[in-house]
Design a protein around this motif. Structure first.
Motif, short mmCIF file in Angstrom:
data_model
loop_
_atom_site.label_atom_id
_atom_site.label_comp_id
_atom_site.label_asym_id
_atom_site.label_seq_id
_atom_site.Cartn_x
_atom_site.Cartn_y
_atom_site.Cartn_z
N UNK A 167 0.74 -1.11 0.02
CA UNK A 167 0.11 0.05 -0.11
C UNK A 167 0.95 1.31 0.01
N UNK A 168 0.38 2.21 -0.34
CA UNK A 168 1.16 3.66 -0.46
C UNK A 168 0.45 4.94 -0.13
N UNK A 169 1.25 5.64 0.13
CA UNK A 169 0.35 7.17 0.60
C UNK A 169 1.33 8.34 0.10
N UNK A 170 0.78 9.46 -0.29
CA UNK A 170 1.71 10.91 -0.39
C UNK A 170 1.22 11.65 0.31
N UNK A 171 2.01 12.31 1.15
CA UNK A 171 1.29 13.24 2.09
C UNK A 171 1.88 14.73 1.50
N UNK A 172 0.84 15.55 1.14
CA UNK A 172 1.00 16.92 0.81
C UNK A 172 1.61 17.64 1.78
N UNK A 173 1.83 19.12 1.63
CA UNK A 173 2.45 19.90 2.67
C UNK A 173 1.34 20.02 3.61
N UNK A 312 20.66 0.18 3.52
CA UNK A 312 20.86 -0.08 2.30
C UNK A 312 21.00 1.14 1.46
N UNK A 313 22.07 2.03 2.12
CA UNK A 313 22.36 3.27 1.46
C UNK A 313 21.20 4.31 0.96
N UNK A 314 20.01 4.25 1.44
CA UNK A 314 19.12 4.92 1.36
C UNK A 314 19.20 6.25 2.19
N UNK A 315 18.88 7.42 1.69
CA UNK A 315 18.97 8.64 2.56
C UNK A 315 17.60 9.38 2.25
N UNK A 316 17.04 9.66 3.19
CA UNK A 316 15.73 10.53 3.57
C UNK A 316 16.12 12.11 3.71
N UNK A 355 6.62 13.40 0.02
CA UNK A 355 7.19 12.17 -0.45
C UNK A 355 6.12 11.09 -0.57
N UNK A 356 6.55 10.42 -1.60
CA UNK A 356 5.61 9.15 -1.96
C UNK A 356 6.22 7.99 -1.14
N UNK A 370 10.73 11.84 -3.45
CA UNK A 370 10.18 13.18 -3.25
C UNK A 370 9.08 13.48 -4.48
N UNK A 371 8.04 14.05 -4.01
CA UNK A 371 6.75 14.40 -4.66
C UNK A 371 6.17 15.53 -4.17
N UNK A 372 5.53 16.31 -4.96
CA UNK A 372 4.57 17.34 -4.76
C UNK A 372 3.29 16.69 -4.17
#
Length: 375
Positions: A167-173, A312-316, A355-356, A370-372
């Protein structure tokens, strides 16, 4: 399902539009990765006359769970022991870590969710709480909670089992107006091309589904840097085995770092912002007057870059507004809070914004980009 910021209500929550029952009844629920019970306010809920209320007797697909059933006694850890008769409904008293609570009876019903291209899908047998009393300010502006936690009874797990284990979500500003919507969905994350942010490639890290963190999703943090400099934070702070660890929580607004991490991160950020005049504002420790006395406009100050280095070399690398946040007109604060050590650090929804996020439960991977987010 449409997802939006609850800033217009004065809360730090994100709301998702959710339809349950047959015929479907619409509700606005708090999207919470820290919950395993989805619930809605029911007919006898106090103040129900002022807002939407679920009427189970008007749903052809509502089925109460008996208190004598194995589901009630073994699968619902928040159920109450009281069982007047074998056929009596299963009662619950669900407590949240902030002290709020919801009480009622639990059953199952069908949920209708919006898919892409104006299609809809019906999920049958969704575990649903019919809340008749509650306490907590976070529930005043919503109709209940959508459980996105890791649990065999949560809505997230139910939806993921239907849509490829994810499942996924994307939080707006978090300060976006109510008409700025994104999405919460089952299946692989696929934002519209217009929402993508240049330079924000997808990253992934192991998703830790540890029973000690239930029902939260945990991640392994290797370190934190400010302007590229790795901070001196004891490794045990991020180690579940040693009383630490870090979780993602869409139901918490401010990110909470346990004392050793908080002091290192806030110390590094405040050092970079030392040229700005300090102001006092609860609940923050470091706030600044960001207004130029000459022009009355925001001062041109470069906010130091914060990065969380994940396994896993991932950076937020959140946008600056996610950790140096607007707290009042002309005032910005370091939007982090100090938590007790030993304890677990919490990546809140403000740090997750724009972010998505894709929770691949089946393969135990967390992917983010990253996502709007706006549709």
């Amino acid at each position: 399902m449409p997802l939006s910021s609850g800033a217009y209500t004065g809360t730090g929550q994100y709301f998702v539009r959710f339809r349950v029952g047959t015929p479907a009844q619409p509700f606005l629920l708090v999207a919470d990765t820290g919950s395993d019970l989805t619930w809605v306010k029911c007919r006898s809920t106090a103040a129900a006359a002022e807002g939407r209320v679920f009427r189970p007797d008007e749903s052809r697909t509502w089925a109460p769970i008996p208190c004598s059933s194995n589901t009630c006694t073994a699968s619902l850890p928040f159920s109450l022991a009281a069982c007047p008769t074998p056929g009596s409904p299963c009662s619950y008293d669900y407590r949240y870590k902030d002290g709020s609570a919801a009480r009622g009876t639990v059953g199952t019903d069908s949920a209708t969710i919006a898919l892409q291209q104006q299609r809809r899908a019906k999920l049958r047998g969704v575990v649903l709480g019919c809340t008749t009393s509650y306490n907590g300010d976070s529930f005043l502006a919503s109709d209940g909670v959508l459980s996105l936690g890791y649990s065999n009874i949560s809505f997230a797990s139910h939806a993921a089992s239907r849509f490829g284990g994810r499942f996924s979500y994307c939080l707006v500003d978090h300060l976006a107006p109510r008409n700025a919507t994104s999405a919460c969905a089952g299946g692989a994350a696929s934002p519209p091309p217009a929402t993508k942010v240049p330079g924000g490639g997808a990253r992934q890290t192991p998703l830790l589904l540890d029973h000690r963190m239930h029902p939260f999703y945990a991640v392994s943090i290797n370190g934190v840097s400010v302007d590229g400099e790795l901070l001196k934070i004891p490794r045990r702070v991020w180690d579940i085995e040693k009383g630490g660890g870090a979780i993602l929580d869409s139901g918490t607004s401010l990110t909470v770092l346990v004392s050793p991490a908080y002091r290192a991160v806030v110390g590094a950020l405040s050092k970079k912002l030392a040229g700005l005049p300090r102001v006092a504002m609860d609940p923050f420790d470091y706030c600044y007057n960001w207004t130029s006395p000459e022009t009355g406009e925001d001062v041109a100050v470069a906010v130091p870059e914060l990065a969380l280095h994940l396994a896993g070399s991932a950076r937020l690398q959140p946008p600056a507004k996610s950790y140096v946040i607007d707290a009042a007109p002309g005032v910005k604060c370091i939007g982090l809070q100090e938590g007790e050590w030993p304890g677990v650090s919490v990546i809140g929804n403000i740090l997750q914004q724009e972010h998505l996020w894709e929770f691949d439960i089946k393969n135990r991977r967390l992917r983010f980009k990253r996502s709007r987010c706006t549709q």
